[in-house]
Write a protein that holds these residues in place. Structure first.
Motif, PDB file in Angstrom:
ATOM      1  N   TYR A  95      -2.946   9.422  -1.323  1.00  0.00           N
ATOM      2  CA  TYR A  95      -1.921   9.970  -0.421  1.00  0.00           C
ATOM      3  C   TYR A  95      -0.786  10.643  -1.168  1.00  0.00           C
ATOM      4  O   TYR A  95      -0.127  11.528  -0.630  1.00  0.00           O
ATOM      5  N   ASP A 147      -8.825   9.505  -0.736  1.00  0.00           N
ATOM      6  CA  ASP A 147      -7.999   8.310  -0.484  1.00  0.00           C
ATOM      7  C   ASP A 147      -6.601   8.410  -1.104  1.00  0.00           C
ATOM      8  O   ASP A 147      -5.778   7.525  -0.934  1.00  0.00           O
ATOM      9  N   SER A 193       0.030  -2.064  -3.490  1.00  0.00           N
ATOM     10  CA  SER A 193      -1.389  -1.868  -3.780  1.00  0.00           C
ATOM     11  C   SER A 193      -1.711  -0.381  -3.940  1.00  0.00           C
ATOM     12  O   SER A 193      -0.959   0.479  -3.487  1.00  0.00           O
ATOM     13  N   GLY A 194      -2.821  -0.111  -4.574  1.00  0.00           N
ATOM     14  CA  GLY A 194      -3.352   1.250  -4.654  1.00  0.00           C
ATOM     15  C   GLY A 194      -2.726   2.130  -5.720  1.00  0.00           C
ATOM     16  O   GLY A 194      -2.950   3.334  -5.717  1.00  0.00           O
ATOM     17  N   GLY A 207      -1.369   6.137   7.261  1.00  0.00           N
ATOM     18  CA  GLY A 207      -1.912   4.868   6.759  1.00  0.00           C
ATOM     19  C   GLY A 207      -3.405   4.910   6.498  1.00  0.00           C
ATOM     20  O   GLY A 207      -4.014   3.876   6.222  1.00  0.00           O
ATOM     21  N   ARG A 208      -3.995   6.123   6.548  1.00  0.00           N
ATOM     22  CA  ARG A 208      -5.454   6.210   6.353  1.00  0.00           C
ATOM     23  C   ARG A 208      -5.843   6.342   4.879  1.00  0.00           C
ATOM     24  O   ARG A 208      -6.996   6.155   4.523  1.00  0.00           O
ATOM     25  N   ARG A 209      -4.905   6.714   4.028  1.00  0.00           N
ATOM     26  CA  ARG A 209      -5.197   6.768   2.573  1.00  0.00           C
ATOM     27  C   ARG A 209      -4.411   5.652   1.875  1.00  0.00           C
ATOM     28  O   ARG A 209      -3.313   5.295   2.322  1.00  0.00           O
ATOM     29  N   HIS A 210      -4.956   5.185   0.748  1.00  0.00           N
ATOM     30  CA  HIS A 210      -4.378   3.967   0.154  1.00  0.00           C
ATOM     31  C   HIS A 210      -4.074   4.065  -1.338  1.00  0.00           C
ATOM     32  O   HIS A 210      -3.665   3.083  -1.944  1.00  0.00           O
ATOM     33  N   THR A 211      -4.282   5.254  -1.934  1.00  0.00           N
ATOM     34  CA  THR A 211      -4.113   5.348  -3.386  1.00  0.00           C
ATOM     35  C   THR A 211      -2.932   6.267  -3.721  1.00  0.00           C
ATOM     36  O   THR A 211      -2.789   7.342  -3.140  1.00  0.00           O
ATOM     37  N   TYR A 263       2.815   8.064   2.514  1.00  0.00           N
ATOM     38  CA  TYR A 263       1.863   7.138   3.144  1.00  0.00           C
ATOM     39  C   TYR A 263       1.835   7.361   4.654  1.00  0.00           C
ATOM     40  O   TYR A 263       0.778   7.434   5.281  1.00  0.00           O
TER      41      TYR A 263
END
Ligand SMILES: Cc1ncc(COP(=O)(O)O)c(C=O)c1O
Length: 468
Positions: free
Chosen positions: A202, A200, A177-178, A141-145, A136
């Motif tokens: 990571y 998205d 999350s994600g 912190g720009r991708r969330h999955t 991450y």
């Protein structure tokens, strides 16, 4: 207050009573269903447990991955004794530790490519969560999955539990999350998940060999994942917490495929030589550096500010790893496979009603026990205590009956997995001798020869008599 000396004098009844009052009452009710829940161990050495009543039990659980070296390996004991005698510093904190340094060096030497940077917490779940956080942070912190497999087991903390597909449906704790599941071993399913979350994702987290279901990924799948992750700049994490240090016939399962290098690999269990509670993630240098290599972030991730990199834990791991290499643990596992594979397959053929599936690699096999009267499904539905929620009740009960008979009739300690189709796990320590493997195979053959109905009847009768 009770002292350590007092522990030696507690009877099994007193231990149960203390557990009931101060630890977990239902655990006592569950575990006293088995012979081993009603006895205490005096000492443990190599592949054997010596009970208080003098019985000698062959331990084929392999400590659920922790005991590749067997119990109390003499070299491990020696290292720990020397550490204590020399009054070495246990808690380093802001001093640098020569043990952390040496262990990091050795891990980098043994792992392929630029898997060079180690982080050393205590449990498997902490290593997994550390790896996921690293991924991450790598993406700022720009991708969330984060993708994980449907049948995965990665631990029981809130984060690792979210990424554990197998925990779905039992009880939903809150999670991170994600988290998005894909079908284990199915590259199209991974591709579809990546496409659905374009740009998205990571990290992708996967067990190349799933020890809790005894399934494994094909070479094609693992190389396909590597290619996809490289193309999409996704951090590829291999969870080898159970399967490291030779268990499946190669040092780590993925290392049977030359040139295949994940971005992060996690390890634990036999990494601590059966004595030290230590785990690690090892990351590729560029991934680690991009995430944490600056003065502000250098100490950002430290799940274990309290217990990170303790001296004796690391010294023990250094010795455990050296033993695994010098005594060729992967080779030992391959020799165990040469006995187990044909032996278990012969047993499956001779007991088609009792054995639904045999699978495995090296010294890690699963025997899925089938059969059992269908009326048990109905019994589970009407039974108290939450059994109705467990769709695998029948499989668990018949496998538990086999585990119990192996112990009672043959002095062999085994366990079954709580994931997948709940296979009986055949995962001996890697120090086991050929005659001990034969003894296990003969015992399993004899137990299955009794038939599931008889095994269940005995198991139930013992349970009832323990209640009265
Ligand atoms: C593949 C895998 N990942 C993670 C874990 C979690 O490790 P721990 O129980 O030390 O948190 C385990 C434990 O069995 C495991 O087998």
């Amino acid at each position: 207050m009770l002292s350590v000396e007092d522990c030696d004098d507690l009877t099994v009844g007193q231990v149960h009573d203390l557990y009931r009052r101060f630890v977990n009452r239902s655990q006592v009710n569950l575990m006293t269903s088995f012979g081993f829940g009603r006895e205490l161990v005096e000492r443990a050495e190599g592949a054997y447990l010596h009970l208080r009543d003098g019985r000698r039990i062959l331990d084929f659980t392999g400590g659920v991955g922790v005991l590749n070296h067997g119990h109390n390996h003499p070299r491990i004991l020696d290292v720990r004794q020397r550490f204590a005698e020399r009054r070495r510093m246990e808690v380093h904190k802001t001093y640098f530790s020569p043990y952390v340094a040496a262990l990091g060096h050795n891990l980098a030497e043994l792992l392929p490519g630029d898997l060079n940077m180690s982080f050393l917490p205590n449990s498997g779940a902490e290593a997994v969560e550390g790896a996921v956080k690293l991924a991450y942070k790598y993406h700022g912190g720009r991708r969330h999955t984060v993708l994980h497999a449907d049948i995965s087991f990665h631990g029981k903390l809130l984060g690792s539990g979210t990424l554990t597909g197998a925990s779905r449906g039992h009880f939903a704790f809150p999670g991170i999350s994600g988290a998005v599941p894909f079908t284990y071993g199915d590259l199209d399913s991974v591709r579809a998940a990546v496409a659905a979350h374009k740009g998205d994702v990571y990290a992708i987290l996967i067990e190349p060999f799933s020890a809790s279901t005894v399934n494994w990924c094909s070479e094609e799948f693992l190389r396909g994942l590597r290619e996809l992750c490289t193309a999409e700049d996704i951090v590829l994490i291999f969870d080898e917490i159970y399967t490291g240090w030779g268990k499946t016939g190669s040092l780590f399962y993925f290392m049977r495929y030359p040139g295949l290098v994940p971005d992060v690999v996690t390890t634990s269990k036999s990494f601590g030589g059966g004595k030290s509670s230590i785990s690690a993630y090892v990351a590729r240098q560029p991934v680690f550096r991009k995430a944490y290599d600056n003065a502000t972030d250098a100490l950002l991730h430290s799940t274990s500010t309290t217990y990170y990199g303790f001296g004796e834990e690391c010294a023990t791991a250094i010795e455990a790893v050296n033993i695994a290499v010098e005594d060729d643990y992967p080779g030992r596992a391959r020799r165990i496979e040469e006995q187990l594979a044909p032996g278990l397959k012969r047993i499956a053929k001779e007991h088609p009603d009792e054995v639904a599936r045999v699978a495995g690699a090296g010294a890690l096999w699963g025997v899925s026990i089938g059969g059992g009267p269908r009326v048990l499904d109905l019994a589970a539905k009407i039974a108290p205590g939450g059994l109705a929620r467990d769709p695998r009740f029948r499989a668990k009960l018949v496998t538990a009956a086999v585990v119990n008979a192996l112990y009672q009739d043959h002095d062999i300690y085994s366990y079954y997995a709580l994931n997948g189709d709940n296979p009986l796990i055949v995962g001996p320590p890697l120090i086991v001798e050929p005659d001990e493997v034969d003894r296990f195979l003969d015992a399993l053959d004899a137990v299955l020869g009794q038939g599931i109905t008889k095994l269940l009847t005995r198991f139930a009768a013992q349970k009832l008599s323990s209640l009265w």
